[in-house]
Design a protein around this motif. Sequence first.
Motif, PDB file in Angstrom:
ATOM      1  N   CYS A  88     -45.005 -68.414 -70.193  1.00  6.65           N
ATOM      2  CA  CYS A  88     -44.331 -68.699 -71.467  1.00  6.65           C
ATOM      3  C   CYS A  88     -45.280 -68.518 -72.643  1.00  6.65           C
ATOM      4  N   THR A  89     -46.472 -69.072 -72.513  1.00  3.15           N
ATOM      5  CA  THR A  89     -47.454 -68.974 -73.594  1.00  3.15           C
ATOM      6  C   THR A  89     -47.914 -67.538 -73.794  1.00  3.15           C
ATOM      7  N   GLU A  90     -48.090 -66.814 -72.688  1.00  5.05           N
ATOM      8  CA  GLU A  90     -48.547 -65.428 -72.774  1.00  5.05           C
ATOM      9  C   GLU A  90     -47.532 -64.537 -73.490  1.00  5.05           C
ATOM     10  N   HIS A  91     -46.247 -64.822 -73.318  1.00  7.61           N
ATOM     11  CA  HIS A  91     -45.209 -63.960 -73.890  1.00  7.61           C
ATOM     12  C   HIS A  91     -44.725 -64.414 -75.263  1.00  7.61           C
ATOM     13  N   CYS A  92     -45.152 -65.590 -75.710  1.00 11.80           N
ATOM     14  CA  CYS A  92     -44.694 -66.072 -77.016  1.00 11.80           C
ATOM     15  C   CYS A  92     -45.377 -65.287 -78.134  1.00 11.80           C
ATOM     16  N   PRO A  93     -44.619 -64.612 -78.992  1.00  7.03           N
ATOM     17  CA  PRO A  93     -45.239 -63.793 -80.046  1.00  7.03           C
ATOM     18  C   PRO A  93     -45.843 -64.602 -81.183  1.00  7.03           C
ATOM     19  N   VAL A  94     -45.516 -65.903 -81.264  1.00  9.56           N
ATOM     20  CA  VAL A  94     -46.044 -66.720 -82.367  1.00  9.56           C
ATOM     21  C   VAL A  94     -46.951 -67.838 -81.862  1.00  9.56           C
ATOM     22  N   PHE A  95     -47.363 -67.765 -80.587  1.00 12.48           N
ATOM     23  CA  PHE A  95     -48.368 -68.659 -80.010  1.00 12.48           C
ATOM     24  C   PHE A  95     -47.937 -70.127 -79.952  1.00 12.48           C
ATOM     25  N   VAL A  96     -46.657 -70.351 -79.679  1.00 11.12           N
ATOM     26  CA  VAL A  96     -46.234 -71.712 -79.343  1.00 11.12           C
ATOM     27  C   VAL A  96     -46.812 -72.032 -77.968  1.00 11.12           C
ATOM     28  N   GLN A  97     -47.447 -73.184 -77.835  1.00  9.24           N
ATOM     29  CA  GLN A  97     -48.093 -73.541 -76.574  1.00  9.24           C
ATOM     30  C   GLN A  97     -47.229 -74.552 -75.823  1.00  9.24           C
ATOM     31  N   HIS A  98     -46.437 -74.023 -74.893  1.00  6.91           N
ATOM     32  CA  HIS A  98     -45.498 -74.850 -74.144  1.00  6.91           C
ATOM     33  C   HIS A  98     -46.207 -75.764 -73.144  1.00  6.91           C
ATOM     34  N   LEU A  99     -47.175 -75.197 -72.421  1.00  3.52           N
ATOM     35  CA  LEU A  99     -47.764 -75.913 -71.290  1.00  3.52           C
ATOM     36  C   LEU A  99     -48.421 -77.237 -71.673  1.00  3.52           C
ATOM     37  N   PRO A 100     -49.246 -77.301 -72.723  1.00  2.46           N
ATOM     38  CA  PRO A 100     -49.833 -78.604 -73.070  1.00  2.46           C
ATOM     39  C   PRO A 100     -48.784 -79.682 -73.315  1.00  2.46           C
ATOM     40  N   LEU A 101     -47.659 -79.316 -73.914  1.00  5.95           N
ATOM     41  CA  LEU A 101     -46.602 -80.296 -74.161  1.00  5.95           C
ATOM     42  C   LEU A 101     -45.977 -80.765 -72.851  1.00  5.95           C
ATOM     43  N   LEU A 102     -45.732 -79.824 -71.944  1.00  9.44           N
ATOM     44  CA  LEU A 102     -45.161 -80.184 -70.643  1.00  9.44           C
ATOM     45  C   LEU A 102     -46.113 -81.086 -69.855  1.00  9.44           C
ATOM     46  N   ILE A 103     -47.399 -80.752 -69.867  1.00 10.13           N
ATOM     47  CA  ILE A 103     -48.390 -81.541 -69.139  1.00 10.13           C
ATOM     48  C   ILE A 103     -48.472 -82.961 -69.696  1.00 10.13           C
ATOM     49  N   LYS A 104     -48.464 -83.075 -71.011  1.00  5.33           N
ATOM     50  CA  LYS A 104     -48.590 -84.402 -71.629  1.00  5.33           C
ATOM     51  C   LYS A 104     -47.359 -85.267 -71.363  1.00  5.33           C
ATOM     52  N   MET A 105     -46.188 -84.659 -71.269  1.00  2.00           N
ATOM     53  CA  MET A 105     -45.000 -85.441 -70.903  1.00  2.00           C
ATOM     54  C   MET A 105     -45.019 -85.791 -69.416  1.00  2.00           C
ATOM     55  N   ARG A 106     -45.567 -84.922 -68.592  1.00  2.00           N
ATOM     56  CA  ARG A 106     -45.729 -85.233 -67.169  1.00  2.00           C
ATOM     57  C   ARG A 106     -46.641 -86.448 -66.976  1.00  2.00           C
ATOM     58  N   ARG A 107     -47.678 -86.530 -67.786  1.00  2.00           N
ATOM     59  CA  ARG A 107     -48.614 -87.649 -67.664  1.00  2.00           C
ATOM     60  C   ARG A 107     -47.903 -88.981 -67.867  1.00  2.00           C
ATOM     61  N   HIS A 108     -46.922 -88.979 -68.763  1.00  2.59           N
ATOM     62  CA  HIS A 108     -46.152 -90.211 -68.968  1.00  2.59           C
ATOM     63  C   HIS A 108     -45.350 -90.548 -67.713  1.00  2.59           C
ATOM     64  N   LEU A 109     -44.808 -89.531 -67.041  1.00  2.79           N
ATOM     65  CA  LEU A 109     -44.077 -89.777 -65.794  1.00  2.79           C
ATOM     66  C   LEU A 109     -45.006 -90.344 -64.723  1.00  2.79           C
ATOM     67  N   ILE A 110     -46.189 -89.777 -64.625  1.00  5.92           N
ATOM     68  CA  ILE A 110     -47.149 -90.246 -63.616  1.00  5.92           C
ATOM     69  C   ILE A 110     -47.543 -91.690 -63.887  1.00  5.92           C
ATOM     70  N   GLU A 111     -47.751 -92.004 -65.176  1.00  6.83           N
ATOM     71  CA  GLU A 111     -48.116 -93.376 -65.548  1.00  6.83           C
ATOM     72  C   GLU A 111     -47.027 -94.359 -65.132  1.00  6.83           C
ATOM     73  N   GLY A 112     -45.759 -93.907 -65.172  1.00  6.81           N
ATOM     74  CA  GLY A 112     -44.647 -94.772 -64.786  1.00  6.81           C
ATOM     75  C   GLY A 112     -44.309 -94.701 -63.310  1.00  6.81           C
ATOM     76  N   GLY A 113     -45.043 -93.879 -62.563  1.00  6.17           N
ATOM     77  CA  GLY A 113     -44.807 -93.768 -61.131  1.00  6.17           C
ATOM     78  C   GLY A 113     -43.686 -92.824 -60.753  1.00  6.17           C
ATOM     79  N   PHE A 114     -43.223 -92.017 -61.710  1.00  3.57           N
ATOM     80  CA  PHE A 114     -42.131 -91.080 -61.427  1.00  3.57           C
ATOM     81  C   PHE A 114     -42.721 -89.711 -61.085  1.00  3.57           C
ATOM     82  N   ILE A 115     -43.046 -89.526 -59.829  1.00  5.08           N
ATOM     83  CA  ILE A 115     -43.687 -88.294 -59.383  1.00  5.08           C
ATOM     84  C   ILE A 115     -42.734 -87.543 -58.459  1.00  5.08           C
ATOM     85  N   ASP A 116     -42.680 -86.248 -58.621  1.00  3.85           N
ATOM     86  CA  ASP A 116     -41.832 -85.408 -57.778  1.00  3.85           C
ATOM     87  C   ASP A 116     -42.137 -85.667 -56.299  1.00  3.85           C
TER      88      ASP A 116
END
Length: 430
Positions: free
Chosen positions: A382-410
């Motif tokens: 996603c980041t590689e193909h974005c022409p305006v350099f929106v960085q999707h992955l850091p946002l996804l990772i940071k929201m995942r961290r909240h899930l891990i903190e709450g014990g909600f793991i896949d």
Amino acid sequence: MLDFGVKREIFLDFSVGSKIAFYGLAAISICLFIFGIIQRIKKYRSGKDTKGISNIAVRFKDFLSLSLTNKTIIRDDLYSGISHLLIFWGFIILFAGTAIIFLNFDLLSLLNRAWNFWHGSFYLWFSLLLDLFGFAFFVGLLLMALRRAFLRPPCLDYRRVDTSPGTYSRRSYILGDWLFLGILLLIGVSGFFLEGLRIAMTRPPYSSWSFVGDSLAKLIIKMTGGKAPGVTFYKLIWWLHSLMSLAFIAYIPYSKAIHILTDPANFLLKEEVAGGVPPFAEDEVDLDKLGYMELKDFTWRELLSLDACTKCGRCHISCPAVISGSSLSPRDVILDLRDFINAKAKAFLLWDCQATSHEGEKLVGEVIKEETLWSCTTCLSCTEHCPVFVQHLPLLIKMRRHLIEGGFIDEGIQDALINISECGNSFGEP
């Protein structure tokens, strides 16, 4: 009496009252623009601060290279890239032309009439340049309109991958796209038609320098049986063109058109994250604050980055999760985050958001579903193909961290972690 010198009148046969009305409306338009920009800045200031901006010289060089060539847009889609390049340079030159007219008639001429440069060779070359880039602007817009209306590439399909059809509406996105294209097309077409009417009325001997307007003038004269069009009709088109132009200025901060400002800003200020995986911020050391949960957790650069998204869909069609049929679309994550943040910041927008208030909704688990976050493979497509350099992955990772903190793991990840703990490998083999 009409002037046949090598120049042209801006307010052709307009009364003082009409001029006052125009400048009054222009002032209102500029005030609305400034107010909208201030609201955007307030939203960005609500985000967390980040470390200082480094490598300013390199950033500025990259900014100029990317902005002036549009190469990241051309890279993955030649059709839309060339179309956007025509629109970009057409808009830049037409804007510069308007600024030069303002400088000549509203600043320099008021200070000293001898400083007037709107005549002679300068005016002729100026007219040629504006017609050339104005035509490029029109062609680019027409190509984009044809692409949306008839070609309809998959990247412009706004259907969600995580929700059943009929349970949501993306009509506002479509209306916003067409409003943006439509108002620019109307400004471009009315501008050329206005030029054609003026040339048909004044018939200056140097009109061939304005080759588009001259061609339209000949057509108008032919259609009217050799008669010059009336001043009243000319004024009507003049007001239509002017009002649409002023409306567009006021419309920019509240619509998709904001990307005219946020995309270059994102080029210049984007965060450099090695490998796309963000390190822990200082305020994330406390496990009670791990990950992203609400508006105040985002940095101001991330909030700016969300506004840079133009919904082009390149991240969407290149994402392995989308291709495999999972519930993740990086485009929808960015749009949902932007809608959520705009709702919380009480931002006023015109047809560039979903019709939802997100009242009482949690960011992680409701606005962005858990299965959506765990569907990401962190491949960075996603980041590689974005022409305006929106960085999707850091946002996804940071929201995942909240899930891990709450014990909600896949469940699959939980099993792999247990296997590593007990067997030393993720497969559970002895």
